[in-house]
Design a protein around this motif. Structure first.
Motif, PDB file in Angstrom:
ATOM      1  N   LEU A 125       0.786  -1.148  -0.100  1.00 55.81           N
ATOM      2  CA  LEU A 125       0.103  -0.042   0.023  1.00 55.81           C
ATOM      3  C   LEU A 125       0.762   1.232  -0.001  1.00 55.81           C
ATOM      4  O   LEU A 125       0.493   2.325  -0.746  1.00 55.81           O
ATOM      5  N   ALA A 126       1.854   1.242   0.637  1.00 55.26           N
ATOM      6  CA  ALA A 126       2.944   2.270   0.745  1.00 55.26           C
ATOM      7  C   ALA A 126       3.396   2.602  -0.619  1.00 55.26           C
ATOM      8  O   ALA A 126       3.782   3.702  -1.074  1.00 55.26           O
ATOM      9  N   GLU A 127       3.777   1.656  -1.301  1.00 57.65           N
ATOM     10  CA  GLU A 127       4.487   1.778  -2.684  1.00 57.65           C
ATOM     11  C   GLU A 127       3.352   2.404  -3.576  1.00 57.65           C
ATOM     12  O   GLU A 127       3.538   2.975  -4.618  1.00 57.65           O
ATOM     13  N   ALA A 128       2.084   1.754  -3.563  1.00 56.64           N
ATOM     14  CA  ALA A 128       1.043   2.584  -4.035  1.00 56.64           C
ATOM     15  C   ALA A 128       0.948   3.740  -4.012  1.00 56.64           C
ATOM     16  O   ALA A 128       0.693   4.537  -4.830  1.00 56.64           O
ATOM     17  N   PRO A 287       1.152   5.532  14.050  1.00 56.09           N
ATOM     18  CA  PRO A 287       1.923   5.776  13.016  1.00 56.09           C
ATOM     19  C   PRO A 287       1.208   6.150  11.618  1.00 56.09           C
ATOM     20  O   PRO A 287      -0.023   5.884  11.733  1.00 56.09           O
ATOM     21  N   THR A 288       1.764   7.042  10.877  1.00 56.45           N
ATOM     22  CA  THR A 288       1.338   7.424   9.569  1.00 56.45           C
ATOM     23  C   THR A 288       1.922   6.120   8.423  1.00 56.45           C
ATOM     24  O   THR A 288       2.694   5.136   8.988  1.00 56.45           O
ATOM     25  N   PRO A 303       6.470  13.455   8.343  1.00 61.65           N
ATOM     26  CA  PRO A 303       6.110  12.611   9.758  1.00 61.65           C
ATOM     27  C   PRO A 303       5.985  11.126   9.806  1.00 61.65           C
ATOM     28  O   PRO A 303       4.842  10.609   8.896  1.00 61.65           O
ATOM     29  N   THR A 304       6.419  10.392  10.566  1.00 66.33           N
ATOM     30  CA  THR A 304       5.975   8.972  10.272  1.00 66.33           C
ATOM     31  C   THR A 304       5.053   8.677  11.519  1.00 66.33           C
ATOM     32  O   THR A 304       4.870   7.355  11.437  1.00 66.33           O
ATOM     33  N   SER A 305       4.595   9.510  12.332  1.00 66.08           N
ATOM     34  CA  SER A 305       3.569   9.281  13.375  1.00 66.08           C
ATOM     35  C   SER A 305       2.753  10.643  13.617  1.00 66.08           C
ATOM     36  O   SER A 305       3.328  11.844  12.979  1.00 66.08           O
ATOM     37  N   PHE A 306       1.722  10.526  14.300  1.00 70.08           N
ATOM     38  CA  PHE A 306       0.959  11.605  14.605  1.00 70.08           C
ATOM     39  C   PHE A 306       0.256  11.482  15.990  1.00 70.08           C
ATOM     40  O   PHE A 306       0.178  10.305  16.498  1.00 70.08           O
ATOM     41  N   ASP A 307      -0.017  12.619  16.720  1.00 70.03           N
ATOM     42  CA  ASP A 307      -0.594  12.493  18.022  1.00 70.03           C
ATOM     43  C   ASP A 307      -2.127  12.640  17.496  1.00 70.03           C
ATOM     44  O   ASP A 307      -2.634  13.701  17.073  1.00 70.03           O
ATOM     45  N   LEU A 308      -3.084  11.693  18.294  1.00 66.52           N
ATOM     46  CA  LEU A 308      -4.504  11.597  18.142  1.00 66.52           C
ATOM     47  C   LEU A 308      -5.034  12.125  19.531  1.00 66.52           C
ATOM     48  O   LEU A 308      -4.755  11.455  20.437  1.00 66.52           O
ATOM     49  N   GLU A 309      -5.571  13.245  19.658  1.00 60.47           N
ATOM     50  CA  GLU A 309      -6.266  13.809  20.815  1.00 60.47           C
ATOM     51  C   GLU A 309      -7.691  13.278  20.995  1.00 60.47           C
ATOM     52  O   GLU A 309      -8.462  13.397  20.324  1.00 60.47           O
ATOM     53  N   VAL A 310      -7.781  12.535  21.954  1.00 60.99           N
ATOM     54  CA  VAL A 310      -9.061  11.728  22.240  1.00 60.99           C
ATOM     55  C   VAL A 310      -9.793  12.867  23.260  1.00 60.99           C
ATOM     56  O   VAL A 310      -9.283  12.923  24.539  1.00 60.99           O
ATOM     57  N   LYS A 311     -10.831  13.565  23.010  1.00 63.72           N
ATOM     58  CA  LYS A 311     -11.271  14.325  23.971  1.00 63.72           C
ATOM     59  C   LYS A 311     -12.315  13.656  25.060  1.00 63.72           C
ATOM     60  O   LYS A 311     -12.697  12.635  24.744  1.00 63.72           O
ATOM     61  N   PRO A 312     -12.378  14.098  26.200  1.00 63.14           N
ATOM     62  CA  PRO A 312     -13.175  13.409  27.225  1.00 63.14           C
ATOM     63  C   PRO A 312     -14.544  13.409  26.948  1.00 63.14           C
ATOM     64  O   PRO A 312     -15.348  13.948  26.042  1.00 63.14           O
TER      65      PRO A 312
END
Length: 392
Positions: A125-128, A287-288, A303-312
């Protein structure tokens, strides 16, 4: 009657003028157009006239005073011979020659274009998404190095076919109510090539090509999808006689990814968090797709990663959309999004202390005896009809 007068041409008319005049008259007097006896007789006369004037030998004999069968009394021209190809030319505008001579097609070339080829290639998938290069080993026909596509053994060459004398065609004569119909067919001795290879190349057997394994590099552009076909011009099968190669088509198959699922230019994934994290909120590092590209020698610029903020208070099944982290479009046309679906895991196997804490929480929130709420998840067929007509 003078054949020049019959066709309406001058005595110094060239072959093109004679052929043009004959075609015009043949269209006018052909029995399929004018079935009356007078037209049929006229058609025989102009056909006989064309047979004489289209043949240089017969024309020269007539010009020297020969009769050539022009005693047009009753049944005149009954023995006249003419080319069936010329009749077809008169109606369909072909390029056939007259009087049983070559039709103008001539011998066919031994060199012909090769066939196109189709192969499959599985990519990640990454190659595509970001593009890649792959080496493929193919078993295809290539030009014979020994005879360089000529088909003849070194030191020899093709010779003119004695049957057709190099024309590649031979005449076949049949009698019909119109007279002798002369047709041209490919020569069986040389198969229409006009030449014969007496000493074929031992490596290719006279075909001018051999099969071998070769390695080529496939460049996969960024943004391709499952089923995309890449066309590589001139990378297919070399044709007979060392003819130009056809094209190679590479059909891409994208392997299933363990985390991401592609939908168009967007990527979708799911993340499961504990009930407490959904209630209190948290930040998760994920990861991305670029993380798949990381090797010892390569590090992606993005970036090879990201921060996902989960709200209360995040509810199970809620989506978060991260712009520009999906699949790049073909030819650099933008980039899709990454859609993360949050799943909430209900705890199981609670010990006494954990159960007591949850019990206290339910008392504090007044949820000891929840009543729940019912919602229609799917409207029935008749309900949809009722709503469509505004009935309540």
């Amino acid at each position: 009657m003078d054949p020049y007068d019959l066709l309406g041409v001058s005595r110094d008319a060239d072959d093109a003028a004679i052929k043009k005049a004959y075609r015009a008259l043949a269209r006018k007097y052909h029995p399929d157009v004018n079935p009356d006896e007078a037209s049929q007789e006229r058609f025989k006369e102009i056909s006989h006239a064309y047979e004489i004037l289209s043949d240089p030998t017969k024309r020269a004999a007539y010009d020297r005073g020969g009769d050539m069968g022009f005693g047009f009394g009753g049944g005149a021209g009954a023995g006249a011979g003419f080319s069936f190809t010329d009749i077809m030319d008169a109606f369909f505008g072909g390029q056939g020659g007259g009087g049983g001579t070559s039709s103008g097609r001539g011998p066919r070339s031994r060199s012909r274009r090769g066939q196109d080829a189709l192969v499959g290639l599985e990519i990640d998938l990454a190659e595509a998404a970001f593009g890649a290069s792959h080496e493929m080993t193919l078993d295809t026909a290539v030009v014979c190095d020994t005879c360089h596509g000529e088909g003849a053994a070194p030191g020899s060459k093709p010779v003119t076919c004695e049957t057709c004398r190099g024309a590649g065609e031979v005449a076949h004569v049949q009698r019909s109510f119109l007279g002798e119909i002369r047709t041209l067919r490919p020569c069986a001795a040389c198969r229409g090539f006009g030449t014969i290879i007496p000493d074929p190349c031992r490596d290719c057997g006279g075909d001018g090509r051999v099969r071998t394994r070769r390695t080529i590099t496939i460049k996969v552009p960024a943004g391709v999808d499952n089923g995309t076909r890449l066309q590589l011009t001139g990378q297919g099968e070399v044709g007979p006689g060392g003819g130009p190669a056809g094209d190679l088509y590479v059909e891409l198959r994208v392997a299933r990814h363990p985390v991401f699922q592609r939908q168009g230019s967007d990527l979708h994934c799911q993340v499961t968090i504990p009930m407490t994290a959904a209630a209190l909120g948290t930040v998760i590092t994920l990861p991305t797709l670029e993380a798949d590209l990381v090797t010892d020698d390569v590090t992606p610029e993005t970036p090879t990663s990201f921060d996902l903020e989960v709200k209360p208070g995040t509810q199970p099944g809620s989506d978060q959309v991260l712009r520009g982290l999906g699949v790049p479009g073909l030819h650099g046309r933008g980039r899709g999004d990454l859609v993360v679906t949050v799943l909430v895991e209900t705890p199981t196997g609670l010990d006494d202390e954990q159960a007591e804490l949850l019990t206290q929480l339910s008392k504090l929130r007044g949820e000891e005896h929840p009543l729940g709420s019912l919602k229609a998840t799917r409207q029935g067929f008749f309900g949809r009809i009722r709503d469509a007509f505004g009935e309540h």
